[in-house]
Design a protein around this motif. Structure first.
Motif, PDB file in Angstrom:
ATOM      1  N   HIS A  62       0.824  -1.213   0.000  1.00 52.39           N
ATOM      2  CA  HIS A  62       0.000   0.000   0.000  1.00 52.39           C
ATOM      3  C   HIS A  62       0.857   1.262   0.000  1.00 52.39           C
ATOM      4  O   HIS A  62       1.846   1.365   0.728  1.00 52.39           O
ATOM      5  CB  HIS A  62      -0.911   0.026   1.224  1.00 52.39           C
ATOM      6  CG  HIS A  62      -1.484   1.379   1.506  1.00 52.39           C
ATOM      7  ND1 HIS A  62      -1.073   2.155   2.575  1.00 52.39           N
ATOM      8  CD2 HIS A  62      -2.396   2.126   0.842  1.00 52.39           C
ATOM      9  CE1 HIS A  62      -1.722   3.302   2.567  1.00 52.39           C
ATOM     10  NE2 HIS A  62      -2.527   3.301   1.532  1.00 52.39           N
ATOM     11  N   MET A  63       0.453   2.232  -0.815  1.00 49.43           N
ATOM     12  CA  MET A  63       1.049   3.569  -0.794  1.00 49.43           C
ATOM     13  C   MET A  63      -0.065   4.609  -0.758  1.00 49.43           C
ATOM     14  O   MET A  63      -1.079   4.446  -1.437  1.00 49.43           O
ATOM     15  CB  MET A  63       1.920   3.814  -2.024  1.00 49.43           C
ATOM     16  CG  MET A  63       3.297   3.191  -1.953  1.00 49.43           C
ATOM     17  SD  MET A  63       4.316   3.687  -3.369  1.00 49.43           S
ATOM     18  CE  MET A  63       5.949   3.232  -2.755  1.00 49.43           C
ATOM     19  N   LEU A  64       0.156   5.671   0.017  1.00 52.22           N
ATOM     20  CA  LEU A  64      -0.812   6.774   0.019  1.00 52.22           C
ATOM     21  C   LEU A  64      -0.835   7.473  -1.332  1.00 52.22           C
ATOM     22  O   LEU A  64      -1.880   7.917  -1.805  1.00 52.22           O
ATOM     23  CB  LEU A  64      -0.462   7.785   1.121  1.00 52.22           C
ATOM     24  CG  LEU A  64      -0.844   7.400   2.549  1.00 52.22           C
ATOM     25  CD1 LEU A  64      -0.272   8.415   3.530  1.00 52.22           C
ATOM     26  CD2 LEU A  64      -2.360   7.325   2.703  1.00 52.22           C
ATOM     27  N   SER A  65       0.343   7.584  -1.951  1.00 48.14           N
ATOM     28  CA  SER A  65       0.423   8.176  -3.288  1.00 48.14           C
ATOM     29  C   SER A  65       1.608   7.571  -4.013  1.00 48.14           C
ATOM     30  O   SER A  65       2.620   7.216  -3.395  1.00 48.14           O
ATOM     31  CB  SER A  65       0.569   9.698  -3.207  1.00 48.14           C
ATOM     32  OG  SER A  65       1.750  10.047  -2.510  1.00 48.14           O
ATOM     33  N   LEU A  66       1.478   7.451  -5.317  1.00 42.14           N
ATOM     34  CA  LEU A  66       2.575   6.946  -6.134  1.00 42.14           C
ATOM     35  C   LEU A  66       3.553   8.078  -6.428  1.00 42.14           C
ATOM     36  O   LEU A  66       3.188   9.251  -6.373  1.00 42.14           O
ATOM     37  CB  LEU A  66       2.026   6.378  -7.437  1.00 42.14           C
ATOM     38  CG  LEU A  66       1.138   5.134  -7.316  1.00 42.14           C
ATOM     39  CD1 LEU A  66       0.623   4.728  -8.688  1.00 42.14           C
ATOM     40  CD2 LEU A  66       1.884   3.974  -6.672  1.00 42.14           C
ATOM     41  N   PRO A  67       4.781   7.737  -6.763  1.00 45.43           N
ATOM     42  CA  PRO A  67       5.760   8.792  -7.070  1.00 45.43           C
ATOM     43  C   PRO A  67       5.412   9.548  -8.334  1.00 45.43           C
ATOM     44  O   PRO A  67       4.762   9.020  -9.244  1.00 45.43           O
ATOM     45  CB  PRO A  67       7.075   8.022  -7.224  1.00 45.43           C
ATOM     46  CG  PRO A  67       6.674   6.628  -7.542  1.00 45.43           C
ATOM     47  CD  PRO A  67       5.379   6.392  -6.843  1.00 45.43           C
ATOM     48  N   GLU A  68       5.858  10.783  -8.386  1.00 48.10           N
ATOM     49  CA  GLU A  68       5.637  11.625  -9.557  1.00 48.10           C
ATOM     50  C   GLU A  68       6.486  11.164 -10.736  1.00 48.10           C
ATOM     51  O   GLU A  68       6.176  11.454 -11.887  1.00 48.10           O
ATOM     52  CB  GLU A  68       5.977  13.072  -9.192  1.00 48.10           C
ATOM     53  CG  GLU A  68       5.575  14.102 -10.203  1.00 48.10           C
ATOM     54  CD  GLU A  68       5.940  15.510  -9.761  1.00 48.10           C
ATOM     55  OE1 GLU A  68       5.780  16.427 -10.581  1.00 48.10           O
ATOM     56  OE2 GLU A  68       6.385  15.690  -8.610  1.00 48.10           O
ATOM     57  N   SER A  69       7.552  10.431 -10.446  1.00 51.47           N
ATOM     58  CA  SER A  69       8.468   9.969 -11.483  1.00 51.47           C
ATOM     59  C   SER A  69       9.253   8.783 -10.954  1.00 51.47           C
ATOM     60  O   SER A  69       9.484   8.667  -9.752  1.00 51.47           O
ATOM     61  CB  SER A  69       9.438  11.098 -11.867  1.00 51.47           C
ATOM     62  OG  SER A  69      10.539  10.604 -12.596  1.00 51.47           O
ATOM     63  N   LEU A  70       9.670   7.880 -11.861  1.00 51.96           N
ATOM     64  CA  LEU A  70      10.583   6.797 -11.483  1.00 51.96           C
ATOM     65  C   LEU A  70      11.928   6.932 -12.196  1.00 51.96           C
ATOM     66  O   LEU A  70      12.710   5.989 -12.239  1.00 51.96           O
ATOM     67  CB  LEU A  70       9.955   5.435 -11.802  1.00 51.96           C
ATOM     68  CG  LEU A  70       8.897   4.962 -10.793  1.00 51.96           C
ATOM     69  CD1 LEU A  70       8.308   3.633 -11.221  1.00 51.96           C
ATOM     70  CD2 LEU A  70       9.474   4.839  -9.387  1.00 51.96           C
ATOM     71  N   THR A  86       1.840  18.458  -6.053  1.00 55.86           N
ATOM     72  CA  THR A  86       1.602  19.909  -6.070  1.00 55.86           C
ATOM     73  C   THR A  86       2.233  20.568  -4.856  1.00 55.86           C
ATOM     74  O   THR A  86       2.835  21.643  -4.958  1.00 55.86           O
ATOM     75  CB  THR A  86       0.085  20.200  -6.092  1.00 55.86           C
ATOM     76  OG1 THR A  86      -0.496  19.537  -7.220  1.00 55.86           O
ATOM     77  CG2 THR A  86      -0.188  21.688  -6.172  1.00 55.86           C
ATOM     78  N   PHE A  87       2.094  19.919  -3.714  1.00 52.17           N
ATOM     79  CA  PHE A  87       2.628  20.447  -2.456  1.00 52.17           C
ATOM     80  C   PHE A  87       4.123  20.716  -2.566  1.00 52.17           C
ATOM     81  O   PHE A  87       4.605  21.817  -2.275  1.00 52.17           O
ATOM     82  CB  PHE A  87       2.333  19.447  -1.335  1.00 52.17           C
ATOM     83  CG  PHE A  87       2.849  19.847   0.019  1.00 52.17           C
ATOM     84  CD1 PHE A  87       2.082  20.630   0.867  1.00 52.17           C
ATOM     85  CD2 PHE A  87       4.092  19.432   0.465  1.00 52.17           C
ATOM     86  CE1 PHE A  87       2.545  20.999   2.112  1.00 52.17           C
ATOM     87  CE2 PHE A  87       4.576  19.787   1.703  1.00 52.17           C
ATOM     88  CZ  PHE A  87       3.792  20.580   2.533  1.00 52.17           C
ATOM     89  N   TYR A  88       4.896  19.721  -2.999  1.00 55.72           N
ATOM     90  CA  TYR A  88       6.344  19.893  -3.041  1.00 55.72           C
ATOM     91  C   TYR A  88       6.796  20.761  -4.213  1.00 55.72           C
ATOM     92  O   TYR A  88       7.826  21.432  -4.136  1.00 55.72           O
ATOM     93  CB  TYR A  88       7.049  18.531  -3.038  1.00 55.72           C
ATOM     94  CG  TYR A  88       7.239  18.036  -1.629  1.00 55.72           C
ATOM     95  CD1 TYR A  88       8.180  18.633  -0.787  1.00 55.72           C
ATOM     96  CD2 TYR A  88       6.455  17.030  -1.100  1.00 55.72           C
ATOM     97  CE1 TYR A  88       8.345  18.227   0.522  1.00 55.72           C
ATOM     98  CE2 TYR A  88       6.607  16.604   0.214  1.00 55.72           C
ATOM     99  CZ  TYR A  88       7.563  17.207   1.021  1.00 55.72           C
ATOM    100  OH  TYR A  88       7.715  16.809   2.320  1.00 55.72           O
ATOM    101  N   ASN A  89       6.033  20.763  -5.278  1.00 53.76           N
ATOM    102  CA  ASN A  89       6.347  21.660  -6.377  1.00 53.76           C
ATOM    103  C   ASN A  89       6.243  23.117  -5.932  1.00 53.76           C
ATOM    104  O   ASN A  89       7.127  23.945  -6.216  1.00 53.76           O
ATOM    105  CB  ASN A  89       5.402  21.395  -7.546  1.00 53.76           C
ATOM    106  CG  ASN A  89       5.739  22.228  -8.763  1.00 53.76           C
ATOM    107  OD1 ASN A  89       6.883  22.319  -9.186  1.00 53.76           O
ATOM    108  ND2 ASN A  89       4.732  22.872  -9.339  1.00 53.76           N
TER     109      ASN A  89
END
Length: 586
Positions: free
Chosen positions: A37-45, A458-461
């Motif tokens: 389980h992940m709360l969100s997937l990464p923006e990039s691999l 969006t938060f970290y951007n």
């Protein structure tokens, strides 16, 4: 009558939920697949671009490093090298020899040329990795190979630095022949790369290297790990499949085990969805659960029958970060005064947040360094004291001049209310509850915090672009040394790195330098503790807490262990029990 109607509605709702749960198709638990389980997937691999906690977890299984931290002992262990890097005598030049049995997926051998290429990509000014690049540009002067053995690598640092010996710990090794088949970057040097005159052709090459194709396309996400990305569905899941006849087969290093045939990283952003997934055995491993949720689940018979739970401390801290260098147009200079930042720190009830929101599963965090780290400076926690907060705000010129219970101040000829947006990430119940607690306490001192929830990317951007007023974030560290420059160096604010707040000046940068160049342990620790005190005094963050994590692992697997060090659960070590291999349907 009304109460009876409400009871009927509630009963009907419960029946629907139970019905939905019972209608879920049963999963074949004999399959050697781990669903994580992940709360969100990464923006990039992409191996070098857009770092995040989810990406780091997945990359453990797709990429490999020269050496890494053993989660069991916190010591460095060789991964791709025969033994750990060692100096050849001058404390600036180090060497290591690569293992000779390592093969890329196309069966070509790993060589020192791949190592040189990986460093070149990490420090190139055209690689889109501003948050990490400075760590490595400050260290690497050059990298070269032994004239007789292409598996022996030498590297030299620009000066004697504490981090030089372990600098390869987080550099994923890239296959030069995959990324640069035509050798277009052969003429680009490591030494002096920051001043190298890149051609238009070079720039076009880097535009492709930094592009989306290498972030989401499974065929383009290449690495030395035992697993290959075979599916990447944004907002849903990432699937890894075990490679056949991989070089790690039979290797005894814990990071090179590969028991599951498939690993699926499943995004479920709400806790109700996670609970339903656990109820129906749709997930096998969860990192980490909210303390209130887990305490309720542990009272359920079905949960305890199907899952192990492991409680661990964590090299993580949460914080509230101030925008100390606002643009003065869209964002007001609310937090430029240290007295204001300290006042708000006095208004945050950290002990209450730990006890009520985290159910006691956390400890107070006072600095950027975990208390279990031997460099820790034993600083006194900032007490919760609303009267002190009010006094400091008054000294900083914030008063309620119109009786509306909101402090105000004239700034550059304009009357400004002490009101701002509090940015936090969605998908976390503890994040929202912390906001509500902080909001209520700020209200008591005449300060208004307005919730501004947003998704992870969006938060970290926005944080990197300094487009926030106050942000609630968190950092994962580790048991080893972490260069403070990445989060606190002045350059890493100017180049939109990870210094989100704008903290720092020549004096703080000088302290960071002393930490980095002193290989004498006593001097290194002294500088490190002095820097912690500087952060404590300046208050760019309100350091909140270090949460404990509760890890959940299905009982059908052996080696169901949890670790304090990231990645917390080594999915590659989970071995399906023999009795489950014949259970087709649960």
């Amino acid at each position: 009558m009304k109460n009876n109607f409400c009871r009927k509605k509630i009963f009907a709702f419960v029946v629907v939920i139970i019905g939905l749960a019972s209608c879920v198709e049963k999963r074949d638990l004999s399959q050697n697949t781990v669903i994580y389980h992940m709360l969100s997937l990464p923006e990039s691999l992409h191996p070098l671009i857009k770092d995040s906690s989810p990406k780091k977890i997945i990359s453990h299984y797709t990429q490999k490093y020269i050496h890494f931290t053993d989660v069991r002992t916190f010591k460095q262990i060789p991964i791709l090298c025969k033994s750990l890097p060692d100096t050849i005598g001058d404390l600036q030049t180090y060497t290591f020899e690569l293992k000779d049995n390592i093969r890329w997926d196309d069966e070509t051998p790993l060589t020192g040329e791949d190592v040189i290429f990986s460093v070149k990509m990490m420090i190139s000014p055209l690689t889109n990795n501003p948050g990490k690049r400075s760590i490595y540009t400050q260290v690497f002067e050059n990298v070269w190979l032994d004239s007789l053995n292409p598996l022996i690598v030498y590297y030299k640092s620009k000066e004697i630095r504490y981090s030089t010996k372990g600098i390869f710990m987080e550099i994923p090794i890239l296959q030069k022949s995959f990324w640069d088949k035509q050798g277009k970057l052969n003429e680009v040097p490591i030494k002096g790369i920051e001043n190298f005159k890149f051609t238009k052709e070079h720039k076009r090459w880097f535009e492709k290297f930094n592009g989306q194709e290498y972030s989401f396309n499974p065929e383009k996400i290449v690495g030395l790990g035992a697993y290959q990305v075979t599916e990447y569905k944004v907002g849903s899941h990432v699937t890894l499949s075990k490679k056949k006849n991989h070089w790690t087969k039979g290797d005894t290093c814990i990071y090179n085990w590969a028991y599951p045939e498939k690993i699926i990283f499943k995004e479920i952003s709400d806790k109700t969805g996670v609970k339903l997934a656990l109820m129906n055995e749709r997930v096998d491993a969860v990192y980490k659960f909210g303390p209130k949720t887990i305490s309720k689940l542990q009272k359920k018979e079905y949960f305890n029958e199907k899952y192990y739970t492991v409680n661990k401390g964590e090299f993580v801290y949460t914080y509230l970060g101030f925008n100390m260098k606002p643009d003065l147009t869209k964002y007001k200079p609310l937090f430029v005064d240290q007295k204001v930042r300290r006042a708000l720190a006095h208004a945050v009830p950290v002990d209450e947040i730990i006890e009520v929101i985290y159910a006691g599963y956390a400890s107070v965090q006072v600095s950027n360094t975990n208390p279990s780290n031997y460099r820790y400076n034993n600083l006194k926690p900032i007490e919760y004291n609303l009267e002190k907060a009010k006094k400091l705000l008054k000294e900083a010129g914030w008063l309620d001049t119109n009786g509306d219970h909101v402090l105000d101040k004239t700034i550059n000829g304009e009357k400004v209310d002490f009101k701002f947006k509090y940015s936090y990430m969605t998908g976390s119940s503890t994040g929202k509850e912390t906001f509500l607690t902080v909001k209520e306490n700020f209200k008591r001192i005449g300060v208004v915090a307005v919730g501004n929830p947003m998704e992870f990317a969006t938060f970290y951007n926005k944080a990197q672009k300094h487009e926030f007023e106050l942000m609630a974030g968190g950092w994962i560290s580790g048991s080893g040394y972490s260069d403070p420059d990445q989060l606190w160096g002045v350059d890493n604010w100017e180049n939109q790195g990870y210094n989100f707040t704008g903290f720092g000046d020549a004096s703080s940068d000088s302290l960071i330098r002393q930490i980095n160049i002193n290989i004498d342990e006593e001097k290194h620790i002294s500088a490190h503790q002095a820097f912690q005190k500087r952060l404590y005094d300046d208050q760019p963050y309100i350091f909140l807490l270090s949460p404990q994590k509760t890890l959940v692992i299905h009982r059908r697997f052996e080696n169901a262990a949890g670790y304090m060090q990231s990645p917390s659960i080594l999915i590659n070590t989970l071995k399906l029990k023999e009795e489950y291999k014949t259970k087709k349907i649960n």
